[in-house]
Design an enzyme around this catalytic site. Structure first.
Site, short mmCIF file in Angstrom:
data_model
loop_
_atom_site.label_atom_id
_atom_site.label_comp_id
_atom_site.label_asym_id
_atom_site.label_seq_id
_atom_site.Cartn_x
_atom_site.Cartn_y
_atom_site.Cartn_z
N TYR A 1 5.59 11.55 -8.09
CA TYR A 1 5.32 11.95 -6.69
C TYR A 1 5.99 10.95 -5.75
O TYR A 1 6.74 11.32 -4.85
CB TYR A 1 3.81 12.01 -6.41
CG TYR A 1 3.51 11.90 -4.94
CD1 TYR A 1 3.07 10.70 -4.40
CD2 TYR A 1 3.74 12.97 -4.10
CE1 TYR A 1 2.85 10.58 -3.03
CE2 TYR A 1 3.52 12.86 -2.74
CZ TYR A 1 3.08 11.66 -2.21
OH TYR A 1 2.88 11.53 -0.86
N LYS B 1 9.41 11.14 -2.94
CA LYS B 1 9.46 10.67 -1.55
C LYS B 1 10.64 9.68 -1.37
O LYS B 1 11.39 9.77 -0.40
CB LYS B 1 8.14 9.97 -1.18
CG LYS B 1 6.94 10.90 -1.09
CD LYS B 1 7.12 11.98 -0.02
CE LYS B 1 5.88 12.83 0.15
NZ LYS B 1 6.06 13.92 1.15
N SER C 1 5.65 8.18 2.40
CA SER C 1 4.37 7.59 1.98
C SER C 1 4.55 6.11 1.67
O SER C 1 5.61 5.69 1.21
CB SER C 1 3.88 8.32 0.72
OG SER C 1 2.83 7.59 0.11
C1 WQD Z 1 -7.96 4.26 -2.78
C2 WQD Z 1 -8.78 3.17 -3.46
C3 WQD Z 1 -8.77 3.31 -5.86
C4 WQD Z 1 -10.96 7.11 -6.05
C5 WQD Z 1 -3.06 7.69 -2.95
C6 WQD Z 1 -1.64 8.02 -3.27
C7 WQD Z 1 -0.78 7.79 -2.06
C8 WQD Z 1 -1.32 8.57 -0.89
C9 WQD Z 1 -2.78 8.23 -0.64
C10 WQD Z 1 -0.04 10.59 -0.67
C11 WQD Z 1 -8.09 2.60 -4.70
C12 WQD Z 1 -10.17 3.54 -5.31
C13 WQD Z 1 -10.31 5.97 -5.58
C14 WQD Z 1 -12.16 6.98 -6.78
C15 WQD Z 1 -12.01 4.59 -6.55
N1 WQD Z 1 -1.17 9.96 -1.08
N2 WQD Z 1 -10.84 4.74 -5.84
N3 WQD Z 1 -12.64 5.71 -7.02
O1 WQD Z 1 -4.39 5.49 -4.65
O2 WQD Z 1 -4.35 4.18 -2.45
O3 WQD Z 1 -3.16 6.34 -2.61
O4 WQD Z 1 -3.48 8.50 -1.86
O5 WQD Z 1 0.89 10.12 -0.06
O6 WQD Z 1 0.51 8.25 -2.37
O7 WQD Z 1 -1.22 7.13 -4.28
O8 WQD Z 1 -5.63 6.32 -2.61
O9 WQD Z 1 -7.88 7.22 -2.28
O10 WQD Z 1 -6.81 7.46 -4.57
O11 WQD Z 1 -7.59 5.21 -3.80
O12 WQD Z 1 -12.48 3.46 -6.78
O13 WQD Z 1 -12.80 7.97 -7.25
O14 WQD Z 1 -10.01 3.73 -3.92
O15 WQD Z 1 -8.80 2.51 -7.04
O16 WQD Z 1 -8.40 1.21 -4.75
P1 WQD Z 1 -4.39 5.48 -3.16
P2 WQD Z 1 -7.02 6.64 -3.34
#
Ligand code: WQD
Length: 334
Positions: free
Chosen positions: A148, A152, A124
């Site tokens: 997590y 990885k 990841s």
């Molecule tokens: C994306 C953007 C949030 C939810 C995570 C894991 C990573 C991978 C992918 C496994 C950010 C914003 C999110 C919400 C929001 N998973 N957001 N409101 O954090 O980049 O990555 O998932 O491998 O390991 O860390 O993805 O989709 O959670 O967030 O504003 O309700 O959307 O702040 O900017 P992230 P995400």
């Protein structure tokens, strides 16, 4: 060629099974349904026309795993199985280390016993932590901010040490950016249990009126519109990245890491607006405080995966948001 897919009924695993079959591979799937449902097997048969050879089991059960390797003539492995919720990993670190690392050690030991030394590993972009430079190249500094992500990173280290001990292994470490969307049939897609942590499945539930509104975590980041920027990649592109990687490891030896991203970053607001415009729906939202552990921006330099594997993402933002909503409509729990 027969590929063992661990975690093959999960979101990324199931889409990869479709593309493996589309590319003429035989597939054997192992899963314990800890983050997926048995119905996915029926959907895979509907999409591919093939009965999926499946074993319900936990990878940590080495005895059962040996039975699978004895019965099935496996040529290579794609290893997805593992817990993947960042927030949960912070509250239950031992469960994450025990499950994600033990299951991988069990798999690698049994592979070695059967002299099967070709593996594609699901890593990841989270191993890059808060990047010093953008876009992110594979030789960027590695650091993790949650258990997590650490599992990885540690597994990447185990694979590197394994290769040093025996350079007849062929190992591809794939660092995913942000997978989104669903298969064009709408039969398989991202189906998280409960309230989604990730942005896209949350937007989908708001648009589908299963949740009242989206909380946007902060609009005071140093980005174009103040909201977080990420490299979203269509799940079918991601699956095809695994086909390129398995083709490569089957025909080569060595170990390497590859970014699977598009190279383009989109902000949260850009994702929300694209979703609304393409799907002609409303997505009410509130701007709230930042989420702990979030970084401002993260997007890939995708060139190495293209140069070495011939992988390049093809789907754009419209297909990502349209396919995500299409899956939700077809599988609505309302
Ligand atoms: C994306 C953007 C949030 C939810 C995570 C894991 C990573 C991978 C992918 C496994 C950010 C914003 C999110 C919400 C929001 N998973 N957001 N409101 O954090 O980049 O990555 O998932 O491998 O390991 O860390 O993805 O989709 O959670 O967030 O504003 O309700 O959307 O702040 O900017 P992230 P995400």
């Amino acid at each position: 060629m027969r590929i063992l897919v661990t975690g093959g009924t999960g979101y990324i695993g199931s889409h990869t099974v479709v593309e493996l079959i589309n590319n003429g591979y035989d597939v054997v799937v192992i899963d314990n349904f800890s983050n997926s449902k048995p119905i996915v097997l029926d959907k895979l048969k509907e999409i591919t026309g093939k009965e999926i050879k499946f074993y319900e089991m936990d990878l940590c059960d080495s005895e059962k795993l040996r039975e699978v390797f004895k019965k099935e003539d496996i040529d290579a492995v794609i290893h997805f199985a593992g817990y993947k919720a960042v927030g949960e990993s912070v509250s239950k670190p031992l469960m994450y280390y025990r499950n994600n690392i033990d299951s991988t050690l069990s798999l690698l030991e049994v592979m070695s016993e059967f002299n099967i030394k070709k593996i594609v590993f699901s890593s990841s972009a989270t191993v890059y932590g808060d990047p010093e430079k953008l876009p992110i190249k594979e030789d960027a500094k590695l650091s993790t901010t949650n258990p997590y992500g650490s599992t990885k990173l540690y597994i990447e280290g185990i694979l590197k040490d394994l290769y040093v001990s025996d350079n007849t292994w062929s190992i591809a470490i794939l660092r995913y950016f942000n997978p989104v969307g669903a298969h064009k049939s709408g039969l398989i897609g991202e189906d998280p249990n409960g309230i989604p942590n990730n942005l896209m499945p949350y937007i989908v539930k708001v648009a589908n009126k299963e949740l009242p509104s989206l909380n946007i975590f902060g609009n005071d980041y140093d980005t174009s519109d103040g909201t977080g920027v990420r490299d979203y990649i269509h799940i079918t592109d991601l699956a095809n990245g695994h086909i390129k990687a398995i083709d490569y490891v089957i025909n080569n030896v060595g170990i390497d890491c590859y970014n699977l991203g598009t190279g383009t970053g989109y902000s949260v607001l850009e994702m929300v607006n694209a979703f609304k415009k393409t799907n002609k729906v409303e997505v009410p939202y509130n701007i709230v405080g930042r989420r702990d552990g979030d970084i401002a921006a993260c997007y890939a330099d995708p060139n190495y995966a293209y140069e070495k594997l011939g992988f390049k993402a093809e789907y754009g933002l419209d297909e990502m948001v349209e396919s995500a909503f299409n899956y939700a409509i077809k599988n609505s729990k309302k």
